[in-house]
Design a protein around this motif. Structure first.
Motif, PDB file in Angstrom:
ATOM      1  N   LEU A 175      -7.001  20.112 -18.002  1.00 45.58           N
ATOM      2  CA  LEU A 175      -5.510  19.614 -17.950  1.00 45.58           C
ATOM      3  C   LEU A 175      -5.157  19.358 -16.488  1.00 45.58           C
ATOM      4  CD1 LEU A 175      -4.060  18.721 -20.839  1.00 45.58           C
ATOM      5  CD2 LEU A 175      -2.825  20.582 -19.515  1.00 45.58           C
ATOM      6  N   MET A 176      -4.475  19.865 -16.104  1.00 43.46           N
ATOM      7  CA  MET A 176      -3.683  19.616 -14.713  1.00 43.46           C
ATOM      8  C   MET A 176      -4.907  19.098 -14.017  1.00 43.46           C
ATOM      9  SD  MET A 176      -2.527  23.368 -13.354  1.00 43.46           S
ATOM     10  CE  MET A 176      -0.759  23.980 -14.942  1.00 43.46           C
ATOM     11  N   PRO A 177      -5.370  18.238 -13.225  1.00 42.72           N
ATOM     12  CA  PRO A 177      -5.985  17.901 -12.028  1.00 42.72           C
ATOM     13  C   PRO A 177      -5.866  16.074 -13.055  1.00 42.72           C
ATOM     14  CG  PRO A 177      -7.973  19.028 -12.784  1.00 42.72           C
ATOM     15  CD  PRO A 177      -6.856  19.759 -13.536  1.00 42.72           C
ATOM     16  N   CYS A 178      -6.584  15.928 -14.711  1.00 41.42           N
ATOM     17  CA  CYS A 178      -6.526  14.941 -14.487  1.00 41.42           C
ATOM     18  C   CYS A 178      -5.003  14.413 -14.893  1.00 41.42           C
ATOM     19  CB  CYS A 178      -6.877  15.424 -16.283  1.00 41.42           C
ATOM     20  SG  CYS A 178      -8.556  15.355 -16.207  1.00 41.42           S
ATOM     21  N   ALA A 179      -4.537  15.496 -15.777  1.00 49.39           N
ATOM     22  CA  ALA A 179      -2.555  14.992 -15.680  1.00 49.39           C
ATOM     23  C   ALA A 179      -1.974  14.607 -13.953  1.00 49.39           C
ATOM     24  CB  ALA A 179      -1.056  16.033 -15.619  1.00 49.39           C
ATOM     25  N   PHE A 180      -2.418  15.168 -12.825  1.00 51.86           N
ATOM     26  CA  PHE A 180      -1.932  14.692 -11.736  1.00 51.86           C
ATOM     27  C   PHE A 180      -2.264  13.390 -11.148  1.00 51.86           C
ATOM     28  CE2 PHE A 180      -3.400  13.610  -7.346  1.00 51.86           C
ATOM     29  CZ  PHE A 180      -1.616  14.037  -6.919  1.00 51.86           C
ATOM     30  N   LEU A 181      -3.771  12.934 -11.667  1.00 51.82           N
ATOM     31  CA  LEU A 181      -4.589  11.439 -11.432  1.00 51.82           C
ATOM     32  C   LEU A 181      -3.971  10.600 -12.192  1.00 51.82           C
ATOM     33  CD1 LEU A 181      -8.186  13.408 -10.817  1.00 51.82           C
ATOM     34  CD2 LEU A 181      -6.827  12.379  -8.536  1.00 51.82           C
ATOM     35  N   LEU A 182      -4.038  10.662 -13.494  1.00 52.51           N
ATOM     36  CA  LEU A 182      -3.594   9.872 -14.193  1.00 52.51           C
ATOM     37  C   LEU A 182      -2.096   9.780 -14.444  1.00 52.51           C
ATOM     38  CD1 LEU A 182      -6.395  10.836 -17.285  1.00 52.51           C
ATOM     39  CD2 LEU A 182      -5.672   8.909 -15.547  1.00 52.51           C
ATOM     40  N   GLY A 183      -1.080  11.009 -14.424  1.00 50.74           N
ATOM     41  CA  GLY A 183      -0.005  10.656 -14.190  1.00 50.74           C
ATOM     42  C   GLY A 183      -0.072   9.381 -12.747  1.00 50.74           C
ATOM     43  N   LEU A 240       1.490  -1.250   0.365  1.00 50.57           N
ATOM     44  CA  LEU A 240       0.084  -0.262  -0.121  1.00 50.57           C
ATOM     45  C   LEU A 240       0.998   1.022   0.485  1.00 50.57           C
ATOM     46  CD1 LEU A 240      -2.568   1.330   0.370  1.00 50.57           C
ATOM     47  CD2 LEU A 240      -2.801   1.523   2.686  1.00 50.57           C
ATOM     48  N   SER A 241       1.746   1.102   0.748  1.00 45.60           N
ATOM     49  CA  SER A 241       2.562   2.390   1.206  1.00 45.60           C
ATOM     50  C   SER A 241       3.623   2.397  -0.099  1.00 45.60           C
ATOM     51  CB  SER A 241       3.713   2.173   2.275  1.00 45.60           C
ATOM     52  OG  SER A 241       5.127   2.945   1.967  1.00 45.60           O
ATOM     53  N   ARG A 242       4.115   1.593  -1.087  1.00 46.14           N
ATOM     54  CA  ARG A 242       4.739   1.925  -2.828  1.00 46.14           C
ATOM     55  C   ARG A 242       3.326   2.287  -3.495  1.00 46.14           C
ATOM     56  NH1 ARG A 242       9.028  -2.449  -4.552  1.00 46.14           N
ATOM     57  NH2 ARG A 242       8.902  -1.808  -6.807  1.00 46.14           N
ATOM     58  N   THR A 243       2.120   1.817  -3.226  1.00 38.28           N
ATOM     59  CA  THR A 243       1.599   2.154  -4.649  1.00 38.28           C
ATOM     60  C   THR A 243       1.460   4.079  -4.629  1.00 38.28           C
ATOM     61  OG1 THR A 243       0.595  -0.090  -4.261  1.00 38.28           O
ATOM     62  CG2 THR A 243      -1.365   1.618  -4.887  1.00 38.28           C
ATOM     63  N   LEU A 244       0.618   3.918  -3.180  1.00 36.14           N
ATOM     64  CA  LEU A 244       0.081   4.921  -2.553  1.00 36.14           C
ATOM     65  C   LEU A 244       1.816   6.291  -3.183  1.00 36.14           C
ATOM     66  CD1 LEU A 244      -1.262   4.613   0.263  1.00 36.14           C
ATOM     67  CD2 LEU A 244      -2.918   5.934  -1.397  1.00 36.14           C
ATOM     68  N   LEU A 245       2.275   6.080  -2.782  1.00 36.52           N
ATOM     69  CA  LEU A 245       4.275   6.455  -3.786  1.00 36.52           C
ATOM     70  C   LEU A 245       4.006   6.513  -4.625  1.00 36.52           C
ATOM     71  CD1 LEU A 245       6.445   7.650  -2.683  1.00 36.52           C
ATOM     72  CD2 LEU A 245       7.683   5.359  -2.575  1.00 36.52           C
ATOM     73  N   GLY A 246       3.594   5.985  -6.223  1.00 36.13           N
ATOM     74  CA  GLY A 246       3.529   5.394  -7.227  1.00 36.13           C
ATOM     75  C   GLY A 246       2.453   6.734  -7.472  1.00 36.13           C
ATOM     76  N   LEU A 247       1.294   6.648  -6.762  1.00 40.03           N
ATOM     77  CA  LEU A 247       0.385   7.159  -7.256  1.00 40.03           C
ATOM     78  C   LEU A 247       0.435   9.004  -7.148  1.00 40.03           C
ATOM     79  CD1 LEU A 247      -2.858   5.175  -5.776  1.00 40.03           C
ATOM     80  CD2 LEU A 247      -2.536   5.264  -8.275  1.00 40.03           C
ATOM     81  N   PHE A 248       1.282   9.150  -6.285  1.00 40.58           N
ATOM     82  CA  PHE A 248       1.362  10.628  -5.682  1.00 40.58           C
ATOM     83  C   PHE A 248       2.701  11.310  -6.371  1.00 40.58           C
ATOM     84  CE2 PHE A 248      -1.552  12.280  -2.891  1.00 40.58           C
ATOM     85  CZ  PHE A 248      -2.350  11.068  -2.259  1.00 40.58           C
ATOM     86  N   ALA A 249       3.798  10.148  -6.529  1.00 37.56           N
ATOM     87  CA  ALA A 249       5.042  10.913  -7.284  1.00 37.56           C
ATOM     88  C   ALA A 249       4.263  11.308  -8.728  1.00 37.56           C
ATOM     89  CB  ALA A 249       5.897   9.877  -7.258  1.00 37.56           C
ATOM     90  N   GLY A 250       3.821   9.354  -9.622  1.00 35.47           N
ATOM     91  CA  GLY A 250       3.990  10.215 -10.925  1.00 35.47           C
ATOM     92  C   GLY A 250       2.913  11.228 -10.861  1.00 35.47           C
ATOM     93  N   GLY A 251       1.680  11.194 -10.064  1.00 31.43           N
ATOM     94  CA  GLY A 251       0.943  12.828 -10.019  1.00 31.43           C
ATOM     95  C   GLY A 251       1.988  14.464  -9.566  1.00 31.43           C
TER      96      GLY A 251
END
Lengths: 329, 295
Positions: free
Chosen positions: A277-285, A55-66
């Motif tokens: 664009l920006m909210p979508c870039a954050f979420l999909l990134g 879970l920690s790694r997934t959340l880090l990936g989601l927020f780092a990519g975002g």
């Protein structure tokens, strides 16, 4: 500028759903099979593997990519440069230099913080001031001066990284090489929480000023005639984007591609309105990086492939396909 | 016509015979000035008794202590041709690598010998290659034979025991247990671990040095972990790092080896240098894995 409400809700809502789905499902992807009965009964190690590590790694990936995708789209609009990335303005390379110095001088911990993270944050902070000082002339700040100062400082930091790397011993040299590849891994819950709060707060500040970035994307003079305070906007954008990039680089090392390409791919579908664009870039990134990391965990399990490598392997051909179809603006 | 061909063939055969006979009669001199470009080459040269002829070593060479005073010629990945040339060597040993140092030294008329690197059999190949190139092939064979005998003694000391699950870590992010690089099959430490009665938990991977996560460390449940991830610059520095590394592992209570006190933080460079100290490494591993003290 008015946005049509239905596409906004559809795109942002859809991206948000994907982000939530990734947060819920990707922790179930990993190199080893979990015993669901043990997970259900909260028995170790299965329970901790799921809730702490994955879970920690997934959340880090989601927020780092975002964070990287958001910083990329911000700098592309602000600097009116299609090739701008979170690393363009020097702060990320400053963070890398700080981390490399921490490895070379063997700072395991600094004031209770992991030495690499502390070094990266200090490096990024110092470079932020240096770039700002170099770009400001007579109290005036322009996107072109910011871009040129950033590129110059970027090059200096990159050269210093090579210098430090070349002077270290074998063990440190290996550690630096590995760190410069970048990658995701589970981190302590408290560190992750602080990072997520920083990204959310900074992200909200950036996204709320979407109209301002739209104006700057056309031109500074034009933005000024529409009431934008250009100098303040550039300062805010630079500091906010740098915070996103620096905190991310501190925890993951440099991960390329996401910050450059996600905004471009979305611009091809959504147009150039940063408010959508920006909210979508954050979420999909975030979804892209976390998914690629999950794939990297299982493709050669138990060996792992760095998330950045998977991102480029999938995203690169997709980008070329989009370009060939004429879907990029 | 045929007679002329026979005469010509006879003349050529005679020349070849004379040339080879002359070659055989020439004494094979041991190079007086040798440059080494890696720690494993340096250790091998000293083990072959050629230490007094070594005039330059790589930046990473620290063993034996005598090399500290020798000029440094860059790393094994990028030896510096100019520094090497200034040392006026008779022979330079290099590993195959992504550099053009061989061509550069060739242009300068400096004799080079390329040697193997990496696996356990490669250690013996390297010793033979170095000793042959330095014209001390007999010493090379003796060293190989001694090392094999040492490894056989370690093998015998753990014979009949059930192999214990072992994880060897050679790299990680400084100060953390993330971005862990471990030893897979094919590497020299894998070979030594097998001799010392260990069963590498990553033997089934396809990579020589796979990157793994803490989840994998937990799920593979090794009995013993050997952490070579941080190497010190001096004995005091190494000791300090060892304490830090052990402290990092203590918090990982889900790891079998941590609960059993089977984590060993290594500060001895012999573990990362595939050279003549392999028997020393095998003995240490056998002690950690089975509590035996091979002769």
């Amino acid at each position: 500028m008015l946005m049509r409400r239905r596409p906004v809700v559809a795109w942002v809502g859809g991206s948000g759903l994907l982000f939530a789905a990734a947060a819920l499902l990707l922790p179930f992807v990993g190199p080893s099979a979990l015993d669901w009965a043990r997970v259900w009964q909260r028995q170790e190690p299965d329970w901790s593997i799921l809730t702490n590590l994955r879970l920690s790694r997934t959340l880090l990936g989601l927020f780092a990519g975002g964070a990287l995708a958001l910083a990329g789209s911000l700098f592309q609009s602000m600097l009116r440069d299609a090739l701008a990335t979170p690393y363009t303005l020097g702060v990320s390379t400053g963070a890398s230099l700080g981390a490399v110095i921490a490895i070379a001088f063997d700072w395991h911990t600094v004031a209770g913080v992991v030495g690499i993270w502390a070094g990266a944050l200090v490096g990024a902070g110092l470079i932020l001031f240096v770039v700002m000082g170099a770009a400001t002339r007579g109290g005036q700040l322009s996107s072109s001066s910011l871009l040129l100062a950033g590129i110059a400082i970027n090059s200096v930091c990159a050269a210093l990284i090579l210098l430090v790397h070349g002077l270290t011993g074998m063990s440190q040299s290996f550690a630096i090489s590995r760190w410069l590849i970048g990658g995701l891994d589970a981190i302590e819950r408290s560190t992750l929480l602080v990072y997520m709060l920083v990204v959310i707060a900074t992200g909200i500040i950036i996204i709320r000023q979407g109209r301002q970035w739209n104006l700057l994307a056309v031109g500074e003079a034009w933005a000024a005639t529409r009431g934008a305070q250009v100098r303040r906007a550039l300062f805010q954008g630079y500091v906010a984007g740098s915070i996103l990039a620096a905190t991310t680089v501190a925890l993951t090392g440099p991960i390329g591609f996401v910050g450059l390409v996600v905004p471009h791919l979305l611009r091809g579908r959504l147009g150039g309105d940063d408010r959508m664009l920006m909210p979508c870039a954050f979420l999909l990134g975030g979804v892209l990086l976390a998914s690629c990391d999950a794939l990297g965990r299982v493709l050669l399990a138990p060996a792992e492939i760095p998330a950045g490598a998977i991102t480029v392997c999938i995203g690169g051909p997709y980008l070329i396909w989009v370009i060939r179809r004429g879907g990029l603006r | 016509m045929i007679a002329r061909h026979v005469r010509r063939a006879f003349a050529i055969a005679l020349l070849v015979f004379l040339a080879s006979a002359t070659g055989r009669s020439q004494p094979q001199e041991i190079p007086a000035r040798i440059v080494s470009t890696s720690p494993s080459i340096t250790e091998t040269l000293f083990a072959l008794g050629l230490g007094d002829r070594v005039v330059g070593v790589s930046t990473y060479c620290r063993y034996p202590p005598a090399v500290a005073a020798l000029p440094k010629v860059g790393t094994f990945l990028k030896p510096d041709a100019e520094t090497i040339a200034r040392l006026k060597p008779d022979l330079v040993f290099v590993h195959k690598g992504p550099n053009n140092v061989l061509a550069q030294l060739g242009t300068l008329g400096i004799k080079t010998a390329v040697v193997d690197r990496g696996s356990l059999p490669g250690v013996f190949t390297t010793i033979r290659e170095i000793s042959t190139a330095a014209n001390v092939a007999d010493k090379g064979e003796r060293l190989v034979s001694d090392l094999n005998a040492g490894l056989d003694r370690v093998r015998a000391s753990v014979a009949g025991r059930t192999p214990r699950k072992l994880l060897i870590i050679v790299g990680r992010r400084t100060g953390t247990l993330t971005d862990v690089i471990a030893v897979g099959p094919g590497s020299y430490l894998h070979g030594i671990a097998t001799i010392a009665g260990g069963s590498n938990v990553l033997a089934s991977t396809t990579l020589e040095y796979p990157r793994i996560s803490m989840e994998t460390v937990i799920s593979l449940a090794p009995d013993v972990i050997v952490d070579v991830g941080e190497m010190g610059e001096s004995p005091a520095d190494s000791d300090r790092r060892r304490q830090i590394t052990e402290g990092l592992w203590r918090s990982q209570t889900l790891v079998q080896a941590v609960r059993d006190g089977g984590v060993h933080a290594v500060h001895d460079e012999a573990f990362v240098v595939p050279g003549p100290r392999i028997v020393e490494v095998a003995r240490t591993m056998a002690r950690w894995l089975h509590g035996v003290e091979p002769r």
